[in-house]
Design an enzyme around this catalytic site. Sequence first.
Site, PDB file in Angstrom:
ATOM      1  N   LYS A 103       0.865  -1.183   0.000  1.00 12.65           N
ATOM      2  CA  LYS A 103       0.000   0.000   0.000  1.00 12.65           C
ATOM      3  C   LYS A 103       0.900   1.230   0.000  1.00 12.65           C
ATOM      4  O   LYS A 103       1.799   1.346   0.825  1.00 12.65           O
ATOM      5  CB  LYS A 103      -0.870  -0.009   1.248  1.00 12.65           C
ATOM      6  CG  LYS A 103      -1.701   1.257   1.444  1.00 12.65           C
ATOM      7  CD  LYS A 103      -2.656   1.090   2.602  1.00 12.65           C
ATOM      8  CE  LYS A 103      -3.452   2.356   2.854  1.00 12.65           C
ATOM      9  NZ  LYS A 103      -4.518   2.153   3.832  1.00 12.65           N
TER      10      LYS A 103
HETATM   11  C1  R5P Z   1      -1.906   4.048   7.546  1.00 16.65           C
HETATM   12  O1  R5P Z   1      -1.302   4.657   8.387  1.00 16.65           O
HETATM   13  C2  R5P Z   1      -3.142   3.381   7.849  1.00 16.65           C
HETATM   14  O2  R5P Z   1      -3.312   2.136   7.238  1.00 16.65           O
HETATM   15  C3  R5P Z   1      -4.262   4.275   7.549  1.00 16.65           C
HETATM   16  O3  R5P Z   1      -5.305   4.003   8.374  1.00 16.65           O
HETATM   17  C4  R5P Z   1      -4.698   4.215   6.126  1.00 16.65           C
HETATM   18  O4  R5P Z   1      -3.614   4.128   5.260  1.00 16.65           O
HETATM   19  C5  R5P Z   1      -5.393   5.436   5.803  1.00 16.65           C
HETATM   20  O5  R5P Z   1      -6.119   5.337   4.631  1.00 16.65           O
HETATM   21  P1  R5P Z   1      -6.554   6.723   4.002  1.00 16.65           P
HETATM   22  O6  R5P Z   1      -5.308   7.507   3.804  1.00 16.65           O
HETATM   23  O7  R5P Z   1      -7.209   6.389   2.699  1.00 16.65           O
HETATM   24  O8  R5P Z   1      -7.503   7.360   4.973  1.00 16.65           O
END
Ligand code: R5P
Length: 306
Positions: free
Chosen positions: A203
């Site tokens: 990711k």
């Molecule tokens: C990373 O630090 C965690 O997995 C987050 O909760 C996630 O990446 C956040 O997703 P988004 O940036 O789409 O809110």
Amino acid sequence: MADADDILERKNFYLDVPQTSNAYALKGSNALDWGMKNRLARIFSPDDCRTVMLAVDHGYFQGPTTGLERLDVTICPLIPYADALMITRGALRSTIPPEITKPVVLRSSGGQSILKELSNERVAVDIEDAVRVNASALAVQVYIGGVHEHESIGNLVEIVNAGNRHGIPTMAVTGVGKELARDAKYLGLATRICAELGANFVKTYYCEKGFAAVAAGCPVPLVIAGGKKLPEMDALRMAYLAVSEGAAGVDMGRNIFQCEAPKAMIQAVRAVVHESETPERAYDLYLSLKSAGEGSELCTAKTQLR
Ligand code: R5P
């Protein structure tokens, strides 16, 4: 009792049909064991090798994030539209009904808060507990260039080793410190290191320039985070560009659950990822679903969860 003679006469070994032996199509995954592939196939649709993961693990370091104050109320209605749910074991056990049939990507590192140095994490789940909650993948943060780079890489290696013993894939999450630029050079470095050390998918963030090279240089699938809440059209455009340039989908959180109409937004994101809709058409879909009342209704029926 069956007639043994009759059974023998009816056997058909299809001698003129070679046994099916297809390669597993997900990028970089064909050499994996059956269980790994089976779990990955629950996350990445076998039809297009893409995924719309819903990330709701933010509380593990930032507490009750806006939109996640009550996961039972706001997230359960979105689960039917997600291909996978990224979540902590605490939130999973306490708020998500076990009747869900969607795969869980289990947040498996932690140990810091927004009040302290973010890269200071450790492995935060035993592999036995990941098995117990039927995790389809393990997620671990890796802070390349961060204060605790070495320890976070150690966490990745530990989780990959544990996951490999049990056939559970690992998703590395590239955490980027505030002092680091999220450009193609950095993201290419971080994602490649994660893949080389055994992550089964990674990711990361989308970058305007050079993302196609980041994706090409990473031998396993990339999914992109949404990041801070953007106007819906911008978030859809980012998802569109990312998949057009080689990402295998999204692991999106705030740009879905912080929307005025999260249910409409996740369906619009699906249209981009799985149907290659343009951001404009997906935004039209968002608006029409929103005006039709696809908001954040309460989680009322078990059938809504499947
Ligand atoms: C990373 O630090 C965690 O997995 C987050 O909760 C996630 O990446 C956040 O997703 P988004 O940036 O789409 O809110």
